[in-house]
Design a protein around this motif. Structure first.
Motif, short mmCIF file in Angstrom:
data_model
loop_
_atom_site.label_atom_id
_atom_site.label_comp_id
_atom_site.label_asym_id
_atom_site.label_seq_id
_atom_site.Cartn_x
_atom_site.Cartn_y
_atom_site.Cartn_z
N ASN A 69 40.01 103.86 38.91
CA ASN A 69 38.72 103.48 39.51
C ASN A 69 37.50 103.99 38.75
O ASN A 69 36.38 103.62 39.09
CB ASN A 69 38.65 103.90 40.99
CG ASN A 69 39.08 105.33 41.23
OD1 ASN A 69 40.05 105.80 40.66
ND2 ASN A 69 38.37 106.02 42.08
N GLY A 70 37.70 104.81 37.72
CA GLY A 70 36.55 105.21 36.89
C GLY A 70 36.18 104.14 35.88
O GLY A 70 35.09 104.17 35.28
N PRO A 72 35.14 100.48 34.25
CA PRO A 72 34.28 99.36 34.71
C PRO A 72 35.05 98.06 34.97
O PRO A 72 34.48 97.14 35.55
CB PRO A 72 33.28 99.16 33.56
CG PRO A 72 33.61 100.16 32.51
CD PRO A 72 34.76 101.02 32.96
N SER A 80 35.41 103.40 44.16
CA SER A 80 34.32 103.44 43.19
C SER A 80 34.58 104.50 42.13
O SER A 80 35.40 105.40 42.31
CB SER A 80 33.02 103.73 43.91
OG SER A 80 33.20 104.84 44.76
N PRO A 81 33.80 104.45 41.04
CA PRO A 81 33.81 105.55 40.08
C PRO A 81 33.03 106.72 40.66
O PRO A 81 32.21 106.52 41.56
CB PRO A 81 33.08 104.97 38.87
CG PRO A 81 32.14 103.97 39.45
CD PRO A 81 32.83 103.40 40.67
N GLY A 297 29.52 105.96 45.59
CA GLY A 297 30.18 106.66 44.49
C GLY A 297 30.27 108.16 44.67
O GLY A 297 30.54 108.89 43.70
N THR A 370 26.06 94.91 41.76
CA THR A 370 27.46 94.63 42.07
C THR A 370 27.60 93.41 42.99
O THR A 370 28.55 92.63 42.85
CB THR A 370 28.11 95.89 42.69
OG1 THR A 370 27.21 96.46 43.65
CG2 THR A 370 28.39 96.93 41.63
N HIS A 448 31.25 99.33 40.42
CA HIS A 448 30.96 100.14 39.23
C HIS A 448 29.63 99.72 38.61
O HIS A 448 29.43 98.54 38.30
CB HIS A 448 32.09 99.95 38.22
CG HIS A 448 32.20 101.06 37.22
ND1 HIS A 448 31.16 101.43 36.40
CD2 HIS A 448 33.22 101.89 36.91
CE1 HIS A 448 31.54 102.43 35.62
NE2 HIS A 448 32.80 102.74 35.93
N THR A 451 29.92 97.66 35.15
CA THR A 451 30.62 96.38 35.00
C THR A 451 29.62 95.31 34.56
O THR A 451 28.48 95.27 35.05
CB THR A 451 31.26 95.96 36.34
OG1 THR A 451 32.13 97.00 36.78
CG2 THR A 451 32.07 94.68 36.20
#
Ligand SMILES: Cc1ncc(COP(=O)(O)O)c(C=O)c1O
Length: 470
Positions: A69-70, A72, A80-81, A297, A370, A448, A451
């Motif tokens: 999850n870290g 992108p 989430s990151p 996050g 996002t 993220h 992304t």
């Protein structure tokens, strides 16, 4: 302390190098057998080991095998990151190591502020003491539904804590077919009984059918049951749908029901101008579950239960034995009086740090970015002949499926059920599946900040390539 200082500096460098390198590595990779054995079968050391040796182990055996999850291009579940600010202050919370059960120290004071900030961010009423941080939304849901249960019992002239539920008309909870499993778990744990949780049908957009809710309540009243709570979703995990909260609030008000909203994932979506109108009525809820460890996050775990009337939660939980009486506490008392946890970690520090680092503007930018990605992916899916959109985008989740012209014996359902595992194994992107409207579906959840739209094209191409291997 010299050892701590040296190792602490090294740990910070390892953490920064790890985070710097995440995007260049595989999103996820299987743990090789030798590493699996190391991680799962380690013997307890007889003698202690130096901090430096422990850091060597973390670097060699732990950091190479993340959940993903870290990265992108991780779009699985709702994970989430970590926010950099959260990473930076976590060791400081550990260095202080308070219990935030209550008392006169920085932890509980900062928690009051953070809870107020979360309420302000999403436009929920925030009376002093109107909420607490929890391990996650599952625990926040237990807090909110236990509060609702006791509220209903007291309104009927009895006390659920003192009397138990035995011999009373069953209390009925209404959730949608798309409601999160934590609502069902909470109802079971609170002794309501799974059979007393009504699954209200949803419309074509996977939002609660409020007409059906009305009918179900009328039927239950006619049968002598005790409707007590309706739980709407502000962002379902399957498709990101936001229930018609205003209309649900009307029904709840008409029937004197507690109105709970599960905004664990999606409450922050109200900050996106396109999504915001769907959240009308959120501020009418009696309670709201919201997870800082999702869209914001904040490093896992941090949930939050927000309550319109803090006294109702205190009535459901406060139990202060003589060894915990605090004569110097203010009128709100201790956090431990508002939920089941006694010793409570310093969750407020990482949440305060994350929100301070981003500010309202930064959080809004993250949510807009996002949410925009989810809409862009939906448009790409609609344009492609070999994909089909399965739900309108309401937050930052796109629900869709792959529809190539040729499939194996199980057809599109079997293909889409197998696809998440096949995509994950390739290591270039990560998404998970579900069932939606009776069909096997893929879902991509965007949380993220790094992304990009290029990542969306990679996702669709990876699905196509993975499908060819099945
Ligand atoms: C919509 C929704 N509600 C509740 C939960 C449960 O939250 P937690 O895992 O923090 O207990 C989740 C988790 O993904 C969720 O997405």
């Amino acid at each position: 302390m010299d050892e701590l200082r040296r190792a602490g500096v090294r740990a910070a460098e390892i953490a920064a190098a790890h985070l710097e390198g995440v995007a260049a590595g595989p999103v996820w990779q299987p743990v090789p057998a030798a590493e699996r054995a190391w991680l799962g079968e380690l013997p307890l050391p007889a003698a202690g080991r130096p901090l430096d040796a422990l850091l060597d182990d973390v670097r060699a055996h732990v950091l190479p095998y993340p959940m993903g999850n870290g990265h992108p291009r991780f779009f699985g579940w709702v994970n989430s990151p970590p926010s950099p600010a959260g990473v930076v202050v976590e060791p400081l919370a550990a260095a202080l190591n308070p219990s935030c059960a209550g008392g006169d120290h920085a932890g509980p004071l900062l928690e009051r502020t953070v809870v107020r900030w979360l309420a302000e961010l999403v436009g929920f009423p925030h009376p002093p003491g109107g909420g607490l941080l929890t391990s996650g939304a599952s625990m926040a849901t237990i807090v909110c539904l236990a509060t609702a249960r006791q509220h209903a019992a007291l309104a009927d002239g009895w006390d659920a804590r003192e009397d138990g539920l035995h011999g009373r008309p069953p209390m009925i909870l209404y959730v949608t077919e798309e409601g999160h499993s934590c609502l069902h778990k909470a109802a079971q744990l609170l002794g309501l009984g799974a059979r007393n949780v009504r699954k209200v049908p949803v419309d074509a957009s996977f939002r609660m059918d409020v007409g059906a809710l009305r009918t179900m309540i009328a039927d239950d009243l006619a049968a002598g049951l005790r409707p007590f709570c309706v739980a709407g979703s502000a962002g379902t995990v399957n498709s990101g749908a936001v229930d018609p909260l205003d209309a649900i609030a009307d029904v709840a008000a008409e029937h004197g029901l507690w109105f709970h909203v599960d905004g664990a994932y999606g409450a922050l979506g109200v900050l996106d101008a396109v999504s915001a109108p769907a959240y009308a009525g959120l501020d009418r809820a009696d309670s709201l579950a919201l997870d800082p460890h999702k869209w914001l996050g904040v490093p896992v775990g941090c949930g939050c239960a927000l309550l319109r009337d803090p006294a109702a939660a205190r009535a459901a939980f406060s139990l202060v034995p003589s060894y915990l009486v605090d004569d110097s506490a203010d009128d709100l008392g201790w956090f431990a009086e508002y939920g089941p946890e006694q010793t409570r970690p310093f969750r407020a520090l990482k949440t305060w740090a994350t929100m301070s680092y981003l500010g309202r503007e930064g959080v809004t930018r993250l949510v807009e970015h996002t949410s925009g990605l989810a809409r862009t992916l939906a448009a790409m899916v609609e344009k492609a002949a070999d994909f089909e959109l399965l739900a309108p985008v309401a937050t930052s989740i796109t629900a869709f499926r792959h529809t190539p012209t040729t499939t194996g014996p199980g057809g599109l359902d079997a293909l889409n059920r197998a696809l998440p595992g096949a995509v994950q194994a390739r290591g270039n992107t990560f998404l998970t599946g579900t069932r939606l409207g009776g069909r096997d579906a893929l879902r991509a959840c965007f949380l993220h900040p790094d992304t990009t739209e290029d990542d969306l094209a990679i996702l669709l191409e990876e699905i196509r390539l993975a499908a060819k291997t099945l």
